[in-house]
Design a protein around this motif. Structure first.
Motif, PDB file in Angstrom:
ATOM      1  N   THR A   1       0.712  -1.358   0.209  1.00 62.43           N
ATOM      2  CA  THR A   1       0.231  -0.432   0.346  1.00 62.43           C
ATOM      3  C   THR A   1       0.504   1.031   0.105  1.00 62.43           C
ATOM      4  N   SER A   2       2.378   1.038  -0.637  1.00 64.45           N
ATOM      5  CA  SER A   2       2.658   2.082  -1.429  1.00 64.45           C
ATOM      6  C   SER A   2       2.391   3.537  -1.367  1.00 64.45           C
ATOM      7  N   THR A   3       2.677   4.738  -1.009  1.00 63.74           N
ATOM      8  CA  THR A   3       2.499   5.665  -1.619  1.00 63.74           C
ATOM      9  C   THR A   3       2.202   5.174  -3.192  1.00 63.74           C
TER      10      THR A   3
ATOM     11  N   LEU B   1      -0.508   4.303  -4.168  1.00 66.39           N
ATOM     12  CA  LEU B   1      -2.063   4.820  -4.294  1.00 66.39           C
ATOM     13  C   LEU B   1      -2.619   5.427  -4.638  1.00 66.39           C
TER      14      LEU B   1
ATOM     15  N   LEU C   1      -3.351   3.818  -7.645  1.00 63.20           N
ATOM     16  CA  LEU C   1      -4.136   3.288  -7.919  1.00 63.20           C
ATOM     17  C   LEU C   1      -5.664   4.585  -7.995  1.00 63.20           C
ATOM     18  N   ARG C   2      -5.465   5.295  -7.943  1.00 60.35           N
ATOM     19  CA  ARG C   2      -6.785   6.858  -7.565  1.00 60.35           C
ATOM     20  C   ARG C   2      -6.214   7.713  -9.016  1.00 60.35           C
TER      21      ARG C   2
ATOM     22  N   GLU D   1      -8.448  13.794   0.345  1.00 59.53           N
ATOM     23  CA  GLU D   1      -8.817  13.042  -0.698  1.00 59.53           C
ATOM     24  C   GLU D   1     -10.218  12.811  -0.099  1.00 59.53           C
TER      25      GLU D   1
ATOM     26  N   ASP E   1      -8.324   7.722   1.267  1.00 58.01           N
ATOM     27  CA  ASP E   1      -6.934   7.095   1.307  1.00 58.01           C
ATOM     28  C   ASP E   1      -6.749   6.026   2.025  1.00 58.01           C
ATOM     29  N   GLU E   2      -7.084   5.097   3.509  1.00 55.02           N
ATOM     30  CA  GLU E   2      -7.558   3.866   4.203  1.00 55.02           C
ATOM     31  C   GLU E   2      -8.617   2.930   2.873  1.00 55.02           C
TER      32      GLU E   2
ATOM     33  N   LEU F   1      -8.715   3.770   0.989  1.00 52.76           N
ATOM     34  CA  LEU F   1      -7.608   2.756  -1.018  1.00 52.76           C
ATOM     35  C   LEU F   1      -6.833   1.324  -0.252  1.00 52.76           C
ATOM     36  N   LYS F   2      -6.330   1.931   0.478  1.00 53.16           N
ATOM     37  CA  LYS F   2      -4.896   0.667   1.628  1.00 53.16           C
ATOM     38  C   LYS F   2      -6.139  -0.440   1.353  1.00 53.16           C
TER      39      LYS F   2
ATOM     40  N   LEU G   1      -6.016  -2.206  -1.555  1.00 51.88           N
ATOM     41  CA  LEU G   1      -4.848  -3.112  -1.921  1.00 51.88           C
ATOM     42  C   LEU G   1      -4.765  -4.394  -0.925  1.00 51.88           C
TER      43      LEU G   1
END
Length: 108
Positions: A3-5, A8, A11-12, A27, A34-35, A37-38, A41
């Motif tokens: 779930t690295s930046t 992420l 994915l966005r 966000e 972000d949470e 989406l993590k 992932l």
């Protein structure tokens, strides 16, 4: 999946859920935090699986939207669902290609 930046951010981008911090956006201006989406992932085997999950979520979110016409103004909100469905179909095909070889010759 990690779930690295950078993952992420990709994915966005693939979910059309980016935001511009320099314009004051956060966000919370998008459909996903972000949470959230993590979590997607972490629960996905590949990036394409995470993208598919995201588009399925967007499709469900937009499932009850309808087109609205008010005088000369019209908003085809149902187009959002149709677009999400097209993306779900695209990423379903991509995942199938990842899981199954294009031909039996590739199994050798």
């Amino acid at each position: 999946m990690e779930t690295s930046t950078p993952i992420l951010a990709k994915l966005r981008l693939k979910l059309a859920e980016t935001y511009d911090e320099s314009a004051g956006e956060t966000e919370s201006d998008t459909l996903f935090t972000d949470e959230q989406l993590k979590i997607v992932l972490r629960e996905s085997a590949t990036l394409n699986a995470a993208i598919l999950d995201g588009w399925e979520t967007k499709m469900a979110h937009w499932a009850e939207l309808v087109s609205v016409t008010d005088g000369a103004a019209a908003r085809n909100l149902s187009d959002l669902y149709d677009h999400a469905l097209n993306m779900v179909n695209l990423y379903t095909k991509k995942l199938s290609a990842e899981c199954w070889p294009a031909s039996l010759a590739e199994l050798d």
